[in-house]
Design a protein around this motif. Structure first.
Motif, PDB file in Angstrom:
ATOM      1  N   PHE A  74       0.747  -1.204   0.036  1.00 56.63           N
ATOM      2  CA  PHE A  74       0.103  -0.133   0.012  1.00 56.63           C
ATOM      3  C   PHE A  74       0.694   1.327   0.055  1.00 56.63           C
ATOM      4  O   PHE A  74       0.536   2.287  -0.507  1.00 56.63           O
ATOM      5  N   SER A  75       2.023   1.076   0.517  1.00 58.14           N
ATOM      6  CA  SER A  75       2.927   2.538   0.574  1.00 58.14           C
ATOM      7  C   SER A  75       3.189   2.929  -0.615  1.00 58.14           C
ATOM      8  O   SER A  75       3.739   4.025  -0.810  1.00 58.14           O
ATOM      9  N   SER A  76       3.115   1.953  -1.637  1.00 59.90           N
ATOM     10  CA  SER A  76       3.618   2.246  -3.130  1.00 59.90           C
ATOM     11  C   SER A  76       2.392   3.388  -3.664  1.00 59.90           C
ATOM     12  O   SER A  76       2.676   3.987  -4.851  1.00 59.90           O
ATOM     13  N   TYR A  77       1.607   3.222  -3.121  1.00 55.58           N
ATOM     14  CA  TYR A  77       0.140   3.856  -3.550  1.00 55.58           C
ATOM     15  C   TYR A  77      -0.396   4.984  -2.883  1.00 55.58           C
ATOM     16  O   TYR A  77      -1.204   5.720  -3.380  1.00 55.58           O
ATOM     17  N   SER A  78       0.141   5.075  -1.473  1.00 57.10           N
ATOM     18  CA  SER A  78      -0.728   6.127  -0.611  1.00 57.10           C
ATOM     19  C   SER A  78      -0.605   7.365  -1.143  1.00 57.10           C
ATOM     20  O   SER A  78      -1.514   7.989  -0.764  1.00 57.10           O
ATOM     21  N   GLY A  79       0.500   7.764  -1.643  1.00 59.18           N
ATOM     22  CA  GLY A  79       0.582   9.203  -2.127  1.00 59.18           C
ATOM     23  C   GLY A  79      -0.515   9.354  -3.172  1.00 59.18           C
ATOM     24  O   GLY A  79      -1.060  10.589  -3.122  1.00 59.18           O
ATOM     25  N   ALA A  80      -0.594   8.475  -3.937  1.00 60.51           N
ATOM     26  CA  ALA A  80      -1.686   8.740  -4.923  1.00 60.51           C
ATOM     27  C   ALA A  80      -2.806   8.716  -4.430  1.00 60.51           C
ATOM     28  O   ALA A  80      -4.077   9.478  -4.853  1.00 60.51           O
ATOM     29  N   PHE A  81      -3.353   8.096  -3.563  1.00 63.42           N
ATOM     30  CA  PHE A  81      -4.444   7.974  -2.880  1.00 63.42           C
ATOM     31  C   PHE A  81      -5.016   9.200  -2.237  1.00 63.42           C
ATOM     32  O   PHE A  81      -5.951   9.776  -2.167  1.00 63.42           O
ATOM     33  N   ASP A  82      -3.951   9.699  -1.437  1.00 67.62           N
ATOM     34  CA  ASP A  82      -4.116  11.102  -0.778  1.00 67.62           C
ATOM     35  C   ASP A  82      -4.487  12.186  -1.915  1.00 67.62           C
ATOM     36  O   ASP A  82      -5.441  12.734  -1.812  1.00 67.62           O
ATOM     37  N   ASP A  83      -3.657  12.106  -3.162  1.00 68.94           N
ATOM     38  CA  ASP A  83      -4.068  13.030  -3.934  1.00 68.94           C
ATOM     39  C   ASP A  83      -5.351  12.952  -4.703  1.00 68.94           C
ATOM     40  O   ASP A  83      -5.930  14.224  -4.679  1.00 68.94           O
ATOM     41  N   GLN A  84      -5.762  11.843  -4.962  1.00 66.66           N
ATOM     42  CA  GLN A  84      -7.208  11.705  -5.511  1.00 66.66           C
ATOM     43  C   GLN A  84      -8.205  12.052  -4.543  1.00 66.66           C
ATOM     44  O   GLN A  84      -9.086  12.683  -4.896  1.00 66.66           O
ATOM     45  N   ARG A  85      -8.028  11.596  -3.353  1.00 65.06           N
ATOM     46  CA  ARG A  85      -8.926  12.105  -2.206  1.00 65.06           C
ATOM     47  C   ARG A  85      -8.921  13.629  -2.094  1.00 65.06           C
ATOM     48  O   ARG A  85     -10.090  14.223  -2.224  1.00 65.06           O
ATOM     49  N   GLU A 105      -1.691  -6.033  -1.081  1.00 64.18           N
ATOM     50  CA  GLU A 105      -1.593  -7.114   0.099  1.00 64.18           C
ATOM     51  C   GLU A 105      -2.300  -6.677   1.314  1.00 64.18           C
ATOM     52  O   GLU A 105      -2.725  -7.131   2.048  1.00 64.18           O
ATOM     53  N   ASP A 106      -1.672  -5.346   1.685  1.00 69.63           N
ATOM     54  CA  ASP A 106      -1.795  -4.811   3.075  1.00 69.63           C
ATOM     55  C   ASP A 106      -2.675  -3.510   3.083  1.00 69.63           C
ATOM     56  O   ASP A 106      -2.600  -2.740   3.650  1.00 69.63           O
ATOM     57  N   LEU A 107      -3.718  -3.499   2.111  1.00 67.52           N
ATOM     58  CA  LEU A 107      -4.702  -2.614   2.190  1.00 67.52           C
ATOM     59  C   LEU A 107      -5.419  -2.292   3.602  1.00 67.52           C
ATOM     60  O   LEU A 107      -6.118  -3.279   4.079  1.00 67.52           O
ATOM     61  N   PRO A 108      -5.272  -1.130   4.267  1.00 66.25           N
ATOM     62  CA  PRO A 108      -5.734  -0.825   5.444  1.00 66.25           C
ATOM     63  C   PRO A 108      -7.437  -1.110   5.518  1.00 66.25           C
ATOM     64  O   PRO A 108      -7.927  -0.853   4.601  1.00 66.25           O
ATOM     65  N   ASP A 109      -7.972  -1.672   6.596  1.00 67.96           N
ATOM     66  CA  ASP A 109      -9.437  -2.088   6.728  1.00 67.96           C
ATOM     67  C   ASP A 109     -10.090  -0.766   6.588  1.00 67.96           C
ATOM     68  O   ASP A 109     -11.432  -0.981   5.967  1.00 67.96           O
ATOM     69  N   ASP A 110      -9.728   0.208   6.839  1.00 70.40           N
ATOM     70  CA  ASP A 110     -10.425   1.605   7.191  1.00 70.40           C
ATOM     71  C   ASP A 110     -10.147   2.593   6.078  1.00 70.40           C
ATOM     72  O   ASP A 110     -10.400   3.850   6.018  1.00 70.40           O
ATOM     73  N   TYR A 111      -9.370   1.948   4.881  1.00 69.98           N
ATOM     74  CA  TYR A 111      -9.098   2.812   4.046  1.00 69.98           C
ATOM     75  C   TYR A 111     -10.210   3.679   3.347  1.00 69.98           C
ATOM     76  O   TYR A 111     -10.021   5.131   3.015  1.00 69.98           O
ATOM     77  N   GLU A 112     -11.570   3.000   3.062  1.00 66.08           N
ATOM     78  CA  GLU A 112     -12.480   3.845   2.531  1.00 66.08           C
ATOM     79  C   GLU A 112     -12.908   5.025   3.474  1.00 66.08           C
ATOM     80  O   GLU A 112     -13.328   5.865   2.930  1.00 66.08           O
ATOM     81  N   ASP A 113     -12.789   4.926   4.712  1.00 65.05           N
ATOM     82  CA  ASP A 113     -13.180   6.208   5.520  1.00 65.05           C
ATOM     83  C   ASP A 113     -12.127   7.099   5.549  1.00 65.05           C
ATOM     84  O   ASP A 113     -12.337   8.298   5.733  1.00 65.05           O
ATOM     85  N   ASP A 114     -10.750   6.571   5.565  1.00 63.20           N
ATOM     86  CA  ASP A 114      -9.754   7.578   5.568  1.00 63.20           C
ATOM     87  C   ASP A 114      -9.476   8.214   4.180  1.00 63.20           C
ATOM     88  O   ASP A 114      -9.065   9.432   4.199  1.00 63.20           O
TER      89      ASP A 114
END
Length: 437
Positions: A74-85, A105-114
């Protein structure tokens, strides 16, 4: 005044072929779900996001980020998730989707909330199975299934959604609509010399109406499409896939950084290849693969006589990566597209990856092909850059013995043979010592 949008990646190694295929999948799904009501939509590429769907009034229906990475953390994508949100929340867009080629593989359970409203896109197979990722080598299968489902929903004749060949052609033509658009914008960005006009400006100024997709599926007859131009675009897309694979491998191996200037130069080369028409692409293939016949009148000929993944990645792109920036031929359509000029000598890139043990056979094939085909540049002096072979002349002793006396007596062929003697082979390593000096 054009408002500068917050995102663009079209001029980087973002995997525009995969991106176009994913965009097509979503457009087809909307057509399946909404039928003719989807005609009013427009597909926007590389402006608000990698792609976005716009309503008739210009408002955004959804935005989409596409990542063709092989990474699974997930760390490889988290920055792009931040930008899109952040973009979705700022623009008030309720639907924001994140597309990945590999399962995280390690997608946070609460990612849809965050990351609300960002969600991982869900792909559904014809069997009803869902997946949160779509691998590069599976996207065509998924799209074929989606084409069939959309044909059925639109009430088209049964053969359109049961004939696998018809479905495949439909997918390729629909891809062309999107990828030709991306290529056009990509080339305009590469060629733009005005620093006041950003790639974001260029990408924002055009979109694709869903009417174009409906025209293909409802009006056009795929059975009438079997031309050289059709296979020409098939090859352009394959080259784009090879390029994307190469860039991903180089970045993930740590050989190049995502912001590396070398990737910008490689994109520039690809931009010029992408806009070649049928005749010019044939000339280009003849130039970089002079030991093969460049033909793509059928799929068999395309596979047998043109460039493949290994040729392009391990041959041509390695040459481009290791040497300083080549000059581009804007003048003569019969001369090589790219070349280096050093100490009054000309050097041409090839995709030849054969080793020294096959050098004599290679020379024979090049000379014979130059006699049979109109490979004009072979009749000028210069050196062809190969992966491993250095040879003073392609007209070797074995090559001389490979041609009959009648060919030597033919005045035209005799002239061509004499001209071919001026062509040499040089290994990439030896070329680096000369051209990069």
């Amino acid at each position: 005044m054009v408002q500068v949008p917050p995102h663009t990646a079209i001029s980087s190694c973002s995997g525009y072929i995969y991106q176009g295929k994913i965009a097509l999948m979503h457009c087809l799904k909307l057509m399946e779900n909404l039928g003719n009501d989807a005609r009013s939509f427009k597909l926007e590429i590389e402006s608000l996001d990698d792609f976005a769907i716009k309503n008739l009034d210009g408002s955004y229906r959804s935005m989409h980020q596409v990542k063709a990475k092989k990474a699974t953390r997930f760390s490889s994508y988290s920055g792009a998730f931040d930008d899109q949100r952040d973009t979705a929340q700022q623009k008030g867009i309720a639907e924001a989707y994140f597309h990945v080629a590999k399962e995280i593989e390690d997608l946070p359970d609460d990612y849809e909330d965050d990351y609300d409203p960002v969600k991982l896109y869900q792909y559904k197979s014809s069997q009803g199975n869902e997946s949160s990722f779509c691998q590069l080598d599976e996207v065509d299968t998924w799209n074929n299934q989606q084409v069939a489902k959309t044909y059925r929903t639109l009430g088209q004749p049964e053969y359109k959604y049961t004939d696998s060949s018809y479905i495949e052609k439909t997918r390729l033509i629909l891809e062309d609509l999107i990828i030709k658009h991306i290529i056009h914008v990509h080339h305009k960005i590469i060629e733009c010399k005005n620093p006041a006009i950003t790639d974001r400006h260029i990408a924002q100024l055009s979109d694709i109406s869903f009417d174009s997709f409906f025209e293909v599926m409802v009006v056009q007859n795929m059975n009438s499409i079997d031309s050289e131009e059709y296979f020409h675009w098939f090859l352009i897309k394959k080259i784009g896939e090879y390029f994307n694979d190469f860039c991903i491998e180089e970045v993930e191996a740590g050989k190049l950084a995502e912001e590396d200037d070398k990737l910008v130069i490689l994109n520039n080369y690809l931009s010029h290849i992408n806009i070649l028409d049928v005749a010019d692409l044939r000339t280009f293939i003849q130039g970089v693969m002079p030991h093969r016949k460049a033909s793509f009148r059928s799929l068999d000929e395309l596979v047998d006589n043109t460039i493949n993944s290994e040729d392009f990645r391990y041959g041509l792109l390695e040459v481009f990566k290791e040497l300083i920036r080549a000059e581009v031929n804007y003048k003569s359509p019969t001369d090589p597209l790219f070349f280096w000029s050093k100490n009054s000598e000309l050097y041409y890139p090839t995709a030849i990856t054969l080793g020294n043990s096959l050098s004599e056979k290679l020379c024979t094939d090049i000379v014979r092909n130059s006699l049979d085909q109109s490979v004009d540049f072979l009749y000028e002096s210069g050196s062809l850059i190969t992966s491993d072979i250095t040879k003073g002349s392609i007209f070797s002793t074995l090559a001389i013995g490979a041609f009959s006396e009648n060919e030597e007596q033919d005045s035209m062929k005799h002239h061509k043979i004499n001209e071919a003697k001026k062509i040499s082979l040089i290994s990439l390593n030896d070329a680096k010592g000369i051209i990069n000096d």
